[in-house]
Scaffold this active site. Sequence first.
Site, PDB file in Angstrom:
ATOM      1  N   HIS A 139       0.807  -1.222   0.000  1.00 49.74           N
ATOM      2  CA  HIS A 139       0.000   0.000   0.000  1.00 49.74           C
ATOM      3  C   HIS A 139       0.844   1.278   0.000  1.00 49.74           C
ATOM      4  O   HIS A 139       0.296   2.356  -0.277  1.00 49.74           O
ATOM      5  CB  HIS A 139      -0.922   0.036   1.220  1.00 49.74           C
ATOM      6  CG  HIS A 139      -1.950  -1.038   1.248  1.00 49.74           C
ATOM      7  ND1 HIS A 139      -2.821  -1.274   0.212  1.00 49.74           N
ATOM      8  CD2 HIS A 139      -2.242  -1.974   2.206  1.00 49.74           C
ATOM      9  CE1 HIS A 139      -3.614  -2.289   0.518  1.00 49.74           C
ATOM     10  NE2 HIS A 139      -3.287  -2.732   1.715  1.00 49.74           N
ATOM     11  N   ASP A 175      -3.617 -10.756  -1.626  1.00 43.11           N
ATOM     12  CA  ASP A 175      -4.038 -10.128  -0.372  1.00 43.11           C
ATOM     13  C   ASP A 175      -5.507  -9.730  -0.482  1.00 43.11           C
ATOM     14  O   ASP A 175      -5.983  -9.393  -1.565  1.00 43.11           O
ATOM     15  CB  ASP A 175      -3.160  -8.900  -0.127  1.00 43.11           C
ATOM     16  CG  ASP A 175      -3.250  -8.333   1.260  1.00 43.11           C
ATOM     17  OD1 ASP A 175      -4.310  -7.766   1.597  1.00 43.11           O
ATOM     18  OD2 ASP A 175      -2.271  -8.410   2.018  1.00 43.11           O
ATOM     19  N   HIS A 177      -6.818  -7.072   0.471  1.00 42.20           N
ATOM     20  CA  HIS A 177      -6.883  -5.657   0.107  1.00 42.20           C
ATOM     21  C   HIS A 177      -6.212  -5.431  -1.247  1.00 42.20           C
ATOM     22  O   HIS A 177      -5.200  -6.064  -1.556  1.00 42.20           O
ATOM     23  CB  HIS A 177      -6.186  -4.797   1.166  1.00 42.20           C
ATOM     24  CG  HIS A 177      -6.791  -4.896   2.532  1.00 42.20           C
ATOM     25  ND1 HIS A 177      -6.370  -5.831   3.460  1.00 42.20           N
ATOM     26  CD2 HIS A 177      -7.789  -4.201   3.121  1.00 42.20           C
ATOM     27  CE1 HIS A 177      -7.082  -5.698   4.573  1.00 42.20           C
ATOM     28  NE2 HIS A 177      -7.950  -4.724   4.386  1.00 42.20           N
ATOM     29  N   ASP A 264      -4.886 -12.482   4.595  1.00 46.38           N
ATOM     30  CA  ASP A 264      -6.025 -11.899   5.313  1.00 46.38           C
ATOM     31  C   ASP A 264      -7.356 -12.164   4.616  1.00 46.38           C
ATOM     32  O   ASP A 264      -8.385 -11.624   5.023  1.00 46.38           O
ATOM     33  CB  ASP A 264      -5.822 -10.405   5.541  1.00 46.38           C
ATOM     34  CG  ASP A 264      -5.215  -9.675   4.357  1.00 46.38           C
ATOM     35  OD1 ASP A 264      -5.018 -10.299   3.296  1.00 46.38           O
ATOM     36  OD2 ASP A 264      -4.916  -8.474   4.490  1.00 46.38           O
TER      37      ASP A 264
END
Length: 410
Positions: A139, A175, A177, A264
Site C-alpha cells: 500500500h 491479499d 486488500h 487476510d
Amino acid sequence: MAAIRDGVPAAVVWSPSLLEYRHSAEHPMSPRRLDLTMSLATELGVLDGVEMLDPGSATDEELLRVHTTRYLDAVKAAGDLPPGEHFGMSHGLGTADNPTFPAMHEASAAVAGGTLTAARAIASGAATRAISVAGGMHHAMPAAAAGFCVYNDAAVAISWLLDNGYERIAYVDIDVHHGDGVQTAFYEDPRVLTVSLHQHPATLWPSTGWASETGVGRAEGTSVNLAFLPAVTDELWLRGFHAVVPGVLRAFEPQIIVLQAGCDSHREDPLADLSLTVDGHRASYLEMITLADEICEGRIIAIGGGGYELVRVVPRSWTHLLSVMLGDPVHPSTPVPDEWKAVASRLTVPDRVPQSMGDGGDVTYTAWEPAGADRGVEIDRSLARLDQSILDTRRSVYPLLGLDPDDPRD
C-alpha cells in the site's frame, strides 16, 4: 545459499532484525506473526538445510526508485520521535494505521532490503525461487505511508529487476486488500503486469481495484483487478483465480513472477470479510508455482503482506508458502508440533490452538464458463455474482491482451 529440493534451488530471506518493524504493541501488524511463522516452519522441518539469506537494508538510492526524497526525510525524522501516532504529520505518518515508531526508517529499509535480496538471488542465478515473508508492503505510495506500509518493497524490487535484465515482470497480489501501491507505481509501465485479487472495493479499504482500472497509455491492459464480494469461500475464490490469472499471465509472458501472498482473506481474519481457509491459501500457492514453472522457467519471488489472525492463521498459511516454495509442500493433515502448540497456547486460549496444518477446507472448484454470469439467482446467488465479476474483469482487460473474454479457454 539456496536449498535444492526436487531439483529446484530456492532461497529464504530471514533475520530477527525483520521483527523490528512494529508500529505499536497494539497494532494489528504485529511481528509476532512472523516469529510464529518461522518457528512453526522450523519445528516442522520445513527449513532443514536452508541457509537463510540476510536481508541487509535497502539504501536511500534503492528506495528512491519508488519514493520521493521528501518522504524518506519525513520517515527518518518520524523515527526519531517518541513512539505514538503523532496526528497531524505529513506523508500519511502518525495516523492510527501508520503510527510512528523508533528507527522506523531502518526497520522499513530492512523489509525492503529483504525483498531486494530475494530478487538478487534469482537475478544472479543462485536461486529459481526466493521468499521473504516479511515483505509485501503493497500500500505504500511514492510520498506517503498507507495501510500499515511505509516503504513499498515489492515496487522497489520490481524496479530493480527492470534495470537488471528483466523486461517483463508479473506481479500477482492475493491479499484481501487491493494492491494499490504497486499498481500505482507501474500504472503507466507496459513492462509490468499487476494482477490483484481482492475483496470488492465497495466493501473494503482502500476502495480501489475496480475492473475498469486497466492501466493507461502503452500500459493499457497491464493492470488486472478481480474483486470478490464478502463471504467468498475457497471454491469460489479458486474459480475466480483460474478464470483470470492463468490467461493473463500466459498472454503477458513474464520472465519472472512476484507473488504477494497476503493471507487476510481467511475466514478468521479480523480486518476483512472473505471466507477462505489455509487449505485454500495452500492451493493458490501451488497453482502459482505451477504457472511459474510453465511460463517463466520457475522464476518466482514470494513475499508476505496482510494477515492479522496471528496464531491460528498466519503461521500456518505462510509455513505452507515456505514449504511450497522450497519444493516440499506440507500436507494439510500434518499435525502441528507439540512444541509450537505450547508456545501458541500462551498467546491465545488453549482450545484455539490449531491441531493440524489444515482447516478441512474444500479446494475443489468448477471451472468458469460464460453462461455462469447469466444463471440468475434461482441457481446460486453467490455463484452468479462471482461470475459477473469475472466477466467484468475479462471484458475490461482481455481484449487489450489479445484474448477473448467470452472464451473459457483463454
